[in-house]
Design a protein around this motif. Structure first.
Motif, PDB file in Angstrom:
ATOM      1  N   PHE A 194       0.776  -1.195  -0.001  1.00 40.41           N
ATOM      2  CA  PHE A 194       0.017  -0.162   0.160  1.00 40.41           C
ATOM      3  C   PHE A 194       1.009   1.176  -0.172  1.00 40.41           C
ATOM      4  CE2 PHE A 194      -2.951   2.779   2.276  1.00 40.41           C
ATOM      5  CZ  PHE A 194      -3.682   3.184   1.274  1.00 40.41           C
ATOM      6  N   SER A 195       0.740   2.097  -0.782  1.00 35.01           N
ATOM      7  CA  SER A 195       1.561   3.354  -1.146  1.00 35.01           C
ATOM      8  C   SER A 195       0.852   4.557  -0.854  1.00 35.01           C
ATOM      9  CB  SER A 195       2.303   3.260  -2.419  1.00 35.01           C
ATOM     10  OG  SER A 195       1.117   3.290  -3.606  1.00 35.01           O
ATOM     11  N   ALA A 196      -0.565   4.737  -0.574  1.00 37.48           N
ATOM     12  CA  ALA A 196      -1.248   5.913  -0.314  1.00 37.48           C
ATOM     13  C   ALA A 196      -1.355   6.333   1.184  1.00 37.48           C
ATOM     14  CB  ALA A 196      -2.575   5.570  -0.840  1.00 37.48           C
ATOM     15  N   PRO A 197      -1.547   7.524   1.562  1.00 32.98           N
ATOM     16  CA  PRO A 197      -1.879   7.931   2.834  1.00 32.98           C
ATOM     17  C   PRO A 197      -3.244   7.360   3.335  1.00 32.98           C
ATOM     18  CG  PRO A 197      -2.599   9.803   1.324  1.00 32.98           C
ATOM     19  CD  PRO A 197      -1.633   8.628   0.607  1.00 32.98           C
ATOM     20  N   GLY A 198      -3.200   7.398   4.688  1.00 31.19           N
ATOM     21  CA  GLY A 198      -4.591   6.740   5.300  1.00 31.19           C
ATOM     22  C   GLY A 198      -4.381   5.175   5.421  1.00 31.19           C
TER      23      GLY A 198
END
Length: 212
Positions: A194-198
């Motif tokens: 996973f490479s996104a914020p949140g």
């Protein structure tokens, strides 16, 4: 002598195909909010377990047994509904007795850099995942972050790879709120880091069949 033009439609069969169901449930905002609250409460009180997850949080396998939580009860009902609809499409003949369904499930939460390694779900007739959250717009820098990928089960399929051919290729599923995927339990799969914020939040499950 001239032979008649072949009727390819009647002659073509899809052998060794692998069924995959992708269904986007409508009107899931309230359920997703309830599932998020239930998972966050569990995360606050438990360090979780380690299975295929590399980092991240993975609940025990009894998440779906909390029938007193309305959102979990609704999700249980959705799993039962979609699998009941699938059965006639995958059985070659009706079962000789009554077909019972048992379901186990667990919650998952991934943050930046966390992922699930390659695995299958032994002994499960069918498996699935329900996505509570998606991937934020612009948060997937490499095009794969947080996506679910299924591995072609045919050993020879990668010998001659052609992207434009139906004979080979990658099967990637993008998480979206309300999206559910069902697949045979033996089908190997993994989740890209996973490479996104949140956070990427989902509920995975196994379906076991019992004929009586």
């Amino acid at each position: 002598m001239t032979l008649a033009k072949p009727d390819i439609d009647s002659a073509l069969s899809q052998i060794f195909s692998t069924p995959l169901v992708l269904y986007d449930w409508p009107g899931t905002a309230e359920m997703n909010a309830g599932l998020t609250s239930a998972i966050e409460a569990l995360m606050a009180g438990s360090g979780g377990v380690t299975k295929s997850n590399v980092g991240g949080w993975h609940s025990a396998l009894d998440f779906l047994y909390q029938s007193d939580v309305p959102a979990i009860a609704v999700l249980n009902g959705a799993i039962q509904q979609i699998f009941t609809a699938l059965i006639p499409h995958v059985l070659t003949q009706p079962p000789s007795g009554k077909l019972g369904i048992a379901v186990e499930g667990w919650a998952n939460c991934l943050k930046a850099g966390e992922y699930n390694s390659l695995h299958a779900h032994p002994n499960a007739a069918w498996s699935g995942v329900y996505f509570i959250t998606g991937i934020p717009s612009g948060g997937d820098a490499n095009g794969f972050g947080g996506k679910l990928e299924f591995v072609d089960p045919r050993p020879g399929a990668s010998i001659m790879h052609t992207d434009s051919s139906a004979l080979s290729g990658r099967c990637l599923v993008t998480p979206q709120p309300g999206r559910m995927a069902l697949f045979p339990g033996w089908l190997q799969h993994f989740v890209h880091p996973f490479s996104a914020p949140g956070q990427r939040m989902s509920v995975a499950f196994n379906i076991f069949l019992r004929e009586s």
